[in-house]
Design a protein around this motif. Sequence first.
Motif, PDB file in Angstrom:
ATOM      1  N   LYS A  32      16.671  55.263  17.114  1.00 25.02           N
ATOM      2  CA  LYS A  32      17.863  54.427  16.947  1.00 25.02           C
ATOM      3  C   LYS A  32      18.371  53.940  18.300  1.00 25.02           C
ATOM      4  CE  LYS A  32      19.704  56.376  12.662  1.00 25.02           C
ATOM      5  NZ  LYS A  32      20.856  57.093  12.073  1.00 25.02           N
ATOM      6  N   TYR A  33      18.367  54.826  19.300  1.00 29.20           N
ATOM      7  CA  TYR A  33      18.804  54.432  20.636  1.00 29.20           C
ATOM      8  C   TYR A  33      17.877  53.367  21.218  1.00 29.20           C
ATOM      9  CZ  TYR A  33      22.325  58.103  21.063  1.00 29.20           C
ATOM     10  OH  TYR A  33      23.438  58.887  20.901  1.00 29.20           O
ATOM     11  N   VAL A  34      16.578  53.557  21.052  1.00 29.99           N
ATOM     12  CA  VAL A  34      15.613  52.591  21.589  1.00 29.99           C
ATOM     13  C   VAL A  34      15.801  51.229  20.926  1.00 29.99           C
ATOM     14  CG1 VAL A  34      13.151  52.038  21.743  1.00 29.99           C
ATOM     15  CG2 VAL A  34      13.938  54.332  22.302  1.00 29.99           C
ATOM     16  N   LYS A  35      16.017  51.215  19.609  1.00 33.55           N
ATOM     17  CA  LYS A  35      16.259  49.949  18.904  1.00 33.55           C
ATOM     18  C   LYS A  35      17.543  49.284  19.394  1.00 33.55           C
ATOM     19  CE  LYS A  35      13.694  50.828  14.672  1.00 33.55           C
ATOM     20  NZ  LYS A  35      13.767  51.076  13.228  1.00 33.55           N
ATOM     21  N   ALA A  36      18.589  50.096  19.624  1.00 37.95           N
ATOM     22  CA  ALA A  36      19.856  49.543  20.122  1.00 37.95           C
ATOM     23  C   ALA A  36      19.661  48.919  21.501  1.00 37.95           C
ATOM     24  CB  ALA A  36      20.928  50.638  20.189  1.00 37.95           C
ATOM     25  N   VAL A  37      18.891  49.562  22.365  1.00 37.84           N
ATOM     26  CA  VAL A  37      18.619  49.008  23.695  1.00 37.84           C
ATOM     27  C   VAL A  37      17.841  47.713  23.571  1.00 37.84           C
ATOM     28  CG1 VAL A  37      17.334  49.387  25.845  1.00 37.84           C
ATOM     29  CG2 VAL A  37      18.733  51.211  24.912  1.00 37.84           C
ATOM     30  N   GLN A  38      16.845  47.676  22.690  1.00 37.59           N
ATOM     31  CA  GLN A  38      16.036  46.466  22.522  1.00 37.59           C
ATOM     32  C   GLN A  38      16.864  45.306  21.987  1.00 37.59           C
ATOM     33  OE1 GLN A  38      12.803  47.931  20.143  1.00 37.59           O
ATOM     34  NE2 GLN A  38      11.583  48.493  21.947  1.00 37.59           N
ATOM     35  N   GLN A  39      17.803  45.571  21.092  1.00 34.28           N
ATOM     36  CA  GLN A  39      18.663  44.507  20.568  1.00 34.28           C
ATOM     37  C   GLN A  39      19.538  43.932  21.671  1.00 34.28           C
ATOM     38  OE1 GLN A  39      20.773  46.370  17.355  1.00 34.28           O
ATOM     39  NE2 GLN A  39      19.130  46.033  15.879  1.00 34.28           N
ATOM     40  N   ILE A  40      20.011  44.778  22.569  1.00 33.66           N
ATOM     41  CA  ILE A  40      20.856  44.306  23.666  1.00 33.66           C
ATOM     42  C   ILE A  40      20.030  43.529  24.684  1.00 33.66           C
ATOM     43  CG2 ILE A  40      22.260  45.066  25.628  1.00 33.66           C
ATOM     44  CD1 ILE A  40      23.214  47.388  23.826  1.00 33.66           C
ATOM     45  N   THR A  41      18.816  44.006  24.966  1.00 29.39           N
ATOM     46  CA  THR A  41      17.997  43.362  25.997  1.00 29.39           C
ATOM     47  C   THR A  41      17.518  41.975  25.593  1.00 29.39           C
ATOM     48  OG1 THR A  41      16.004  44.485  25.196  1.00 29.39           O
ATOM     49  CG2 THR A  41      17.217  45.531  26.995  1.00 29.39           C
ATOM     50  N   ILE A  42      17.493  41.681  24.310  1.00 32.27           N
ATOM     51  CA  ILE A  42      17.119  40.335  23.852  1.00 32.27           C
ATOM     52  C   ILE A  42      18.113  39.308  24.377  1.00 32.27           C
ATOM     53  CG2 ILE A  42      16.956  38.872  21.798  1.00 32.27           C
ATOM     54  CD1 ILE A  42      15.824  41.317  20.320  1.00 32.27           C
ATOM     55  N   LEU A  43      19.382  39.700  24.516  1.00 31.96           N
ATOM     56  CA  LEU A  43      20.436  38.788  24.943  1.00 31.96           C
ATOM     57  C   LEU A  43      20.470  38.580  26.459  1.00 31.96           C
ATOM     58  CD1 LEU A  43      23.234  40.298  22.682  1.00 31.96           C
ATOM     59  CD2 LEU A  43      21.797  38.314  22.186  1.00 31.96           C
ATOM     60  N   LEU A  44      19.677  39.360  27.206  1.00 31.70           N
ATOM     61  CA  LEU A  44      19.722  39.307  28.663  1.00 31.70           C
ATOM     62  C   LEU A  44      18.599  38.455  29.232  1.00 31.70           C
ATOM     63  CD1 LEU A  44      20.313  43.110  29.269  1.00 31.70           C
ATOM     64  CD2 LEU A  44      22.028  41.317  29.333  1.00 31.70           C
ATOM     65  N   ASN A  45      18.832  37.916  30.430  1.00 34.19           N
ATOM     66  CA  ASN A  45      17.777  37.184  31.133  1.00 34.19           C
ATOM     67  C   ASN A  45      16.713  38.130  31.658  1.00 34.19           C
ATOM     68  OD1 ASN A  45      19.065  34.792  30.662  1.00 34.19           O
ATOM     69  ND2 ASN A  45      20.031  34.682  32.659  1.00 34.19           N
ATOM     70  N   SER A  46      17.134  39.285  32.178  1.00 36.54           N
ATOM     71  CA  SER A  46      16.162  40.281  32.633  1.00 36.54           C
ATOM     72  C   SER A  46      16.737  41.676  32.444  1.00 36.54           C
ATOM     73  CB  SER A  46      15.786  40.056  34.098  1.00 36.54           C
ATOM     74  OG  SER A  46      16.840  40.442  34.945  1.00 36.54           O
ATOM     75  N   PHE A  47      15.858  42.620  32.135  1.00 30.63           N
ATOM     76  CA  PHE A  47      16.237  44.013  31.938  1.00 30.63           C
ATOM     77  C   PHE A  47      15.101  44.888  32.423  1.00 30.63           C
ATOM     78  CE2 PHE A  47      15.887  47.923  29.466  1.00 30.63           C
ATOM     79  CZ  PHE A  47      17.116  48.497  29.726  1.00 30.63           C
ATOM     80  N   SER A  48      15.445  45.913  33.173  1.00 30.49           N
ATOM     81  CA  SER A  48      14.445  46.899  33.558  1.00 30.49           C
ATOM     82  C   SER A  48      15.098  48.268  33.552  1.00 30.49           C
ATOM     83  CB  SER A  48      13.850  46.584  34.935  1.00 30.49           C
ATOM     84  OG  SER A  48      14.849  46.682  35.926  1.00 30.49           O
ATOM     85  N   ILE A  49      14.297  49.263  33.231  1.00 25.68           N
ATOM     86  CA  ILE A  49      14.771  50.648  33.240  1.00 25.68           C
ATOM     87  C   ILE A  49      13.831  51.431  34.131  1.00 25.68           C
ATOM     88  CG2 ILE A  49      13.538  51.195  31.107  1.00 25.68           C
ATOM     89  CD1 ILE A  49      15.913  53.150  30.507  1.00 25.68           C
ATOM     90  N   LYS A  50      14.420  52.207  35.030  1.00 23.68           N
ATOM     91  CA  LYS A  50      13.635  52.958  36.002  1.00 23.68           C
ATOM     92  C   LYS A  50      14.049  54.415  35.968  1.00 23.68           C
ATOM     93  CE  LYS A  50      13.393  48.973  39.047  1.00 23.68           C
ATOM     94  NZ  LYS A  50      13.795  48.406  40.334  1.00 23.68           N
TER      95      LYS A  50
END
Length: 189
Positions: A32-50
């Motif tokens: 559920k958390y991963v899906k929530a992150v993916q839904q938010i990242t669709i709205l962004l120009n760039s996203f990275s997690i390190k």
Amino acid sequence: MGAERIVALTDSYLAANQVTREFEVKDKRMEKYVKAVQQITILLNSFSIKQNPRGSNGRADALSRLASTCFCHLSKEVLVEVVKERSIDECQVESLSTTRPNWMTPIIDYLQHDILPGDHEEARKIRIQAPQYAILGGALYTKGNTSSWLKCIDNELGKKAFQEAHAGSDGARVGARALISKILCMGIY
């Protein structure tokens, strides 16, 4: 809040690789958390997690030590907020519509349409106050001293917020400063 690029740092190698889908997600709650992150990242120009090594993340280490510490021996009151609902659980949010004029109306008019009141002194006050405010997602926010942005609300919703803050287990015993601090922690102004 209008961000276009986000770089997220985590000390969890597993979580970082599950979000990037390099690792398989087996836990249903984590999915559920991963899906929530993916839904938010669709709205962004760039996203990275390190993955940030635990040793170089002093703030997170201090916070985790604070969370595992017992405060029974302290004589002063320590405010700890317990979050009862997970951020991935859906909750119903009441939409706010401000149809009646209130204290925010002149500021919103100035920020959106560059309209000032007819009174010269009031117009001067609005011009001075305006840089402290921003309209994000159709709502008015102000810069907070302890947090980045506080959502501005009208008097009616302010009364509800005070009632909610006062209704807590220690609400009847807290002083005015503690009550105001509790309201600001709710993220409203």
